[in-house]
Design an enzyme around this catalytic site. Structure first.
Site, PDB file in Angstrom:
ATOM      1  N   ASP A  23       0.822  -1.209   0.000  1.00  0.00           N
ATOM      2  CA  ASP A  23       0.000   0.000   0.000  1.00  0.00           C
ATOM      3  C   ASP A  23       0.860   1.264   0.000  1.00  0.00           C
ATOM      4  O   ASP A  23       2.072   1.203   0.197  1.00  0.00           O
ATOM      5  CB  ASP A  23      -0.974  -0.007   1.192  1.00  0.00           C
ATOM      6  N   ASN A  58      -8.123  -2.596  14.074  1.00  0.00           N
ATOM      7  CA  ASN A  58      -9.464  -2.986  13.615  1.00  0.00           C
ATOM      8  C   ASN A  58      -9.383  -4.158  12.625  1.00  0.00           C
ATOM      9  O   ASN A  58     -10.312  -4.406  11.867  1.00  0.00           O
ATOM     10  CB  ASN A  58     -10.184  -1.787  12.970  1.00  0.00           C
ATOM     11  N   HIS A  82      -7.554  -4.450   9.995  1.00  0.00           N
ATOM     12  CA  HIS A  82      -7.291  -4.195   8.573  1.00  0.00           C
ATOM     13  C   HIS A  82      -5.952  -4.795   8.184  1.00  0.00           C
ATOM     14  O   HIS A  82      -5.041  -4.903   9.005  1.00  0.00           O
ATOM     15  CB  HIS A  82      -7.387  -2.706   8.222  1.00  0.00           C
ATOM     16  N   GLU A 117      -9.990  -1.809   4.992  1.00  0.00           N
ATOM     17  CA  GLU A 117     -10.706  -1.523   6.229  1.00  0.00           C
ATOM     18  C   GLU A 117     -11.926  -2.442   6.361  1.00  0.00           C
ATOM     19  O   GLU A 117     -12.361  -3.050   5.382  1.00  0.00           O
ATOM     20  CB  GLU A 117     -11.168  -0.059   6.214  1.00  0.00           C
TER      21      GLU A 117
HETATM   22  C1  GLP Z   1      -0.990   0.660   8.605  1.00  0.00           C
HETATM   23  C2  GLP Z   1      -0.623  -0.074   7.314  1.00  0.00           C
HETATM   24  C3  GLP Z   1      -0.714  -1.547   7.461  1.00  0.00           C
HETATM   25  C4  GLP Z   1      -0.047  -1.971   8.739  1.00  0.00           C
HETATM   26  C5  GLP Z   1      -0.824  -1.427   9.918  1.00  0.00           C
HETATM   27  C6  GLP Z   1      -0.218  -1.792  11.265  1.00  0.00           C
HETATM   28  O1  GLP Z   1      -2.225   1.304   8.549  1.00  0.00           O
HETATM   29  N1  GLP Z   1      -1.389   0.322   6.167  1.00  0.00           N
HETATM   30  O2  GLP Z   1      -0.125  -2.165   6.318  1.00  0.00           O
HETATM   31  O3  GLP Z   1      -0.011  -3.360   8.820  1.00  0.00           O
HETATM   32  O4  GLP Z   1      -0.968  -0.044   9.820  1.00  0.00           O
HETATM   33  O5  GLP Z   1       0.869  -0.979  11.569  1.00  0.00           O
HETATM   34  P1  GLP Z   1       1.870  -1.256  12.736  1.00  0.00           P
HETATM   35  O6  GLP Z   1       2.688  -2.421  12.313  1.00  0.00           O
HETATM   36  O7  GLP Z   1       2.709  -0.007  12.838  1.00  0.00           O
HETATM   37  O8  GLP Z   1       1.077  -1.517  13.949  1.00  0.00           O
END
Ligand code: GLP
Length: 235
Positions: free
Chosen positions: A62, A128, A130, A135
């Site tokens: 992403d 959540n 995702h 989402e």
């Molecule tokens: C973001 C990214 C995800 C990631 C998630 C968790 O929103 N788009 O790809 O897995 O958050 O992030 P973190 O690993 O910093 O908790």
């Protein structure tokens, strides 16, 4: 699903690197990569390793819409810093946050995925549940798309920005179907903030309310969680 519960993030990084290295040695050619804090330890281990990626391809999950690859908040910048500068790939693909034609960018990225089927997909998870920026409510059949970020995601990601208003409201993301197309998936989650999402993902119903729950239907998923993220699993 193969759930590996580790003591802490350091051990998680070690175990993640073993899983990653095995996939590499088994000939994985296309690596689907992720950003966020969860894969940082793994990327450090990869940087310190002798693995060579000059004949491998990476495709990122992403990217924020509206940020250039030089913007320090962009996922492109993150990947350069955490991995690509030390370990260049033959080719590395990310969505272009500055694309003027959104539909054309979505189509371009989906074509990249069709031309480079992902062998190994790395994932973090949102609180959540995702994955990527898919989402709750995203259809399981979704391929690459432009998404509006959920308020919970904006809240969670604001820690990387000076002000909450600076967090982009839109992003490009591989869809859930794009993720499910990968031959192998490794999801990493640390900390109590992920515990509910992990419980719902692993033991809950497969429902679009919990995007990561679709992973229950994938034949080759490993989930690495620390004790805090695994806390609700044994209750
Ligand atoms: C973001 C990214 C995800 C990631 C998630 C968790 O929103 N788009 O790809 O897995 O958050 O992030 P973190 O690993 O910093 O908790």
């Amino acid at each position: 699903m193969d759930i590996k519960i580790v003591k802490n993030q350091e051990e998680g990084a070690k175990v993640a690197f073993e899983v990653f290295k095995e996939a590499y040695e088994n000939g994985a050619k296309v690596f689907g990569l992720a950003t966020g804090s969860s894969p940082l330890g793994l990327y450090e281990k990869i940087r310190q390793s002798s693995l060579d990626f000059s004949d491998r391809v990476s495709v990122n999950l992403d990217e924020y819409a509206g940020l250039s690859s030089e913007d320090e908040h962009s996922y492109h910048y993150f990947m350069n810093e955490q991995l690509f500068a030390a370990k260049p790939f033959l080719k590395s693909y990310l969505p272009d946050g500055l694309a003027e034609d959104i539909d054309a960018e979505v189509e371009r990225y989906e074509k990249i995925l069709q031309d480079n089927p992902v062998d190994f997909q790395l994932l973090g998870i949102g609180s959540n549940a995702h994955i990527g920026f898919n989402e709750p409510g995203t259809p399981f059949t979704q391929r690459t798309h432009k998404v509006a970020l959920a308020q919970a995601t904006i809240e969670a990601n604001k820690r990387f920005f000076e002000r909450e208003e600076d967090v982009p409201r839109f992003a490009y993301s591989m869809g859930l179907q794009s993720i499910m197309d990968a031959k192998q998936i490794l999801l990493i989650a640390f900390g109590e903030k992920k515990a509910q999402a992990i419980l719902n993902t692993v033991k809950g119903d497969v429902t679009t309310d919990v995007p990561a729950s679709i992973l229950q239907k994938h034949p080759n998923v490993t989930i690495i969680v620390d004790e805090a993220a695994a806390a609700l699993l044994n209750r």
